[in-house]
Design an enzyme around this catalytic site. Sequence first.
Site, PDB file in Angstrom:
ATOM      1  N   SER A 143       0.958  -1.054  -0.078  1.00  0.00           N
ATOM      2  CA  SER A 143      -0.109   0.072  -0.103  1.00  0.00           C
ATOM      3  C   SER A 143       1.122   1.129   0.117  1.00  0.00           C
ATOM      4  CB  SER A 143      -0.838   0.026   1.406  1.00  0.00           C
ATOM      5  OG  SER A 143      -1.607   1.298   1.527  1.00  0.00           O
ATOM      6  N   TYR A 157      -1.145  -0.678  10.457  1.00  0.00           N
ATOM      7  CA  TYR A 157      -1.474  -0.804   8.878  1.00  0.00           C
ATOM      8  C   TYR A 157      -0.244  -0.510   7.861  1.00  0.00           C
ATOM      9  CZ  TYR A 157      -3.917  -0.867   4.275  1.00  0.00           C
ATOM     10  OH  TYR A 157      -4.050  -1.086   2.898  1.00  0.00           O
TER      11      TYR A 157
HETATM   12  N1  LIG Z   1      -8.746  -0.109  -1.319  1.00  0.00           N
HETATM   13  C1  LIG Z   1      -7.707   0.731  -1.084  1.00  0.00           C
HETATM   14  O1  LIG Z   1      -7.804   1.790  -1.017  1.00  0.00           O
HETATM   15  C2  LIG Z   1      -6.207   0.003  -0.723  1.00  0.00           C
HETATM   16  C3  LIG Z   1      -5.220   0.839  -0.952  1.00  0.00           C
HETATM   17  C4  LIG Z   1      -3.891   0.347  -0.643  1.00  0.00           C
HETATM   18  C5  LIG Z   1      -4.111  -1.285  -0.511  1.00  0.00           C
HETATM   19  N2  LIG Z   1      -4.977  -1.813  -0.454  1.00  0.00           N
HETATM   20  C6  LIG Z   1      -4.872  -3.316  -0.325  1.00  0.00           C
HETATM   21  O2  LIG Z   1      -5.609  -4.291  -1.295  1.00  0.00           O
HETATM   22  C7  LIG Z   1      -5.861  -5.453  -0.828  1.00  0.00           C
HETATM   23  C8  LIG Z   1      -7.232  -5.561  -1.244  1.00  0.00           C
HETATM   24  O3  LIG Z   1      -8.189  -4.676  -0.360  1.00  0.00           O
HETATM   25  P1  LIG Z   1      -9.632  -4.228  -1.076  1.00  0.00           P
HETATM   26  O4  LIG Z   1      -9.553  -2.739  -1.052  1.00  0.00           O
HETATM   27  O5  LIG Z   1     -10.115  -4.809  -2.057  1.00  0.00           O
HETATM   28  O6  LIG Z   1     -10.470  -4.324   0.404  1.00  0.00           O
HETATM   29  P2  LIG Z   1     -11.716  -5.280   0.551  1.00  0.00           P
HETATM   30  O7  LIG Z   1     -12.028  -5.097   2.179  1.00  0.00           O
HETATM   31  O8  LIG Z   1     -12.879  -4.909  -0.419  1.00  0.00           O
HETATM   32  O9  LIG Z   1     -11.432  -6.859   0.236  1.00  0.00           O
HETATM   33  C9  LIG Z   1     -10.573  -7.359   1.181  1.00  0.00           C
HETATM   34  C10 LIG Z   1     -10.883  -9.016   1.111  1.00  0.00           C
HETATM   35  O10 LIG Z   1     -10.295  -9.755   2.131  1.00  0.00           O
HETATM   36  C11 LIG Z   1     -10.967 -10.575   2.854  1.00  0.00           C
HETATM   37  N3  LIG Z   1      -9.877 -11.075   4.189  1.00  0.00           N
HETATM   38  C12 LIG Z   1      -9.879 -10.157   4.881  1.00  0.00           C
HETATM   39  N4  LIG Z   1      -9.356 -11.011   6.056  1.00  0.00           N
HETATM   40  C13 LIG Z   1      -9.025 -12.122   5.488  1.00  0.00           C
HETATM   41  C14 LIG Z   1      -8.195 -13.337   5.978  1.00  0.00           C
HETATM   42  N5  LIG Z   1      -7.719 -13.408   7.276  1.00  0.00           N
HETATM   43  N6  LIG Z   1      -8.175 -14.409   5.062  1.00  0.00           N
HETATM   44  C15 LIG Z   1      -8.794 -14.298   3.906  1.00  0.00           C
HETATM   45  N7  LIG Z   1      -9.554 -13.283   3.418  1.00  0.00           N
HETATM   46  C16 LIG Z   1      -9.638 -12.297   4.066  1.00  0.00           C
HETATM   47  C17 LIG Z   1     -12.087  -9.656   3.219  1.00  0.00           C
HETATM   48  O11 LIG Z   1     -13.100 -10.652   3.495  1.00  0.00           O
HETATM   49  C18 LIG Z   1     -12.535  -9.153   1.678  1.00  0.00           C
HETATM   50  O12 LIG Z   1     -13.269  -9.722   0.886  1.00  0.00           O
HETATM   51  C19 LIG Z   1      -5.531  -5.217   0.803  1.00  0.00           C
HETATM   52  O13 LIG Z   1      -4.489  -6.196   1.049  1.00  0.00           O
HETATM   53  C20 LIG Z   1      -5.447  -3.870   1.216  1.00  0.00           C
HETATM   54  O14 LIG Z   1      -4.940  -3.532   2.289  1.00  0.00           O
HETATM   55  C21 LIG Z   1      -6.147  -1.540  -0.623  1.00  0.00           C
END
Ligand SMILES: NC(=O)c1ccc[n+]([C@@H]2O[C@H](COP(=O)([O-])OP(=O)(O)OC[C@H]3O[C@@H](n4cnc5c(N)ncnc54)[C@H](O)[C@@H]3O)[C@@H](O)[C@H]2O)c1
Length: 246
Positions: A143, A157
């Site tokens: 991230s 985080y």
């Molecule tokens: N959306 C943003 O702005 C952003 C920015 C930087 C990084 N990210 C990273 O991108 C990745 C995806 O995030 P997203 O934005 O799609 O969020 P999201 O919350 O929509 O999706 C995350 C998914 O991970 C699943 N999950 C959580 N804990 C889990 C576990 N222990 N085992 C298996 N599955 C699990 C959740 O149920 C969910 O379906 C994450 O690693 C997040 O940190 C997101």
Amino acid sequence: MLDLTGRNALITGSARGIGRAAALLLAQHGAGIIVNDLKETPEGAQTVAQIEAMGGRAVFIAADVADSASAARLCEEALDRMGHVDILVNNAGIARQNTMANISEEDWDAVIDVNLKGVFNTCKRFVPPMQERGWGRVINLSSIAGRRGSMFGDVHYSSAKAGVIGFTKCLAKICGPQGVTVNAVAPGIVKTQILSEEHEQASQAFIPLGRTASPEEIASVILFFASDMSSYVTGTVLDVNGGSYM
Ligand SMILES: NC(=O)c1ccc[n+]([C@@H]2O[C@H](COP(=O)([O-])OP(=O)(O)OC[C@H]3O[C@@H](n4cnc5c(N)ncnc54)[C@H](O)[C@@H]3O)[C@@H](O)[C@H]2O)c1
């Protein structure tokens, strides 16, 4: 060179968000997909159904990547049902937004366990068979918070996502000789359920492209790392943030 026919990809946390977008895009390019999430939910079933509707192959396996035994079962079941896993996308993540003084020990542990230990738990099981087969791709979701520190004070985080970068570089050194590449994607602000309205609003002024990313704009970078287009790229972090960190 983007053709993934004959490859299988496990995408953790792919019931929704960036993981789902990556699952759909990799499937469109021919990969068989293992959709993983914590539990069986309508969202997970929908991801599988969307892939099947496109003529693709997909299975759903529930597992908690933060839990070592659960990750081991995920690996066993994935290899049992799909035969081999060539592409591992460590996408599962959580954010418990808070500032340092108010972060509980429980929240610290949960955020580190899912975002960082989860990457170790899956790589430990899925990477050795890739090394044996002489080809593999690991793509870890970091991230912008791991690059420059979160703007919002969530030290847990930021630490986990910075840790993912160190892990990526170390693993890239370990398994490069066996044809396995390991890279990280560091998104900025992406329109998914992990993002709060407040953080989205507060970030806009710092994004030169002037908008939030879609999950598909992160998935396209994941596809690049999953494919032969990135055959000489390993140990890198690709920032996908509209210019907000450069
Ligand atoms: N959306 C943003 O702005 C952003 C920015 C930087 C990084 N990210 C990273 O991108 C990745 C995806 O995030 P997203 O934005 O799609 O969020 P999201 O919350 O929509 O999706 C995350 C998914 O991970 C699943 N999950 C959580 N804990 C889990 C576990 N222990 N085992 C298996 N599955 C699990 C959740 O149920 C969910 O379906 C994450 O690693 C997040 O940190 C997101």
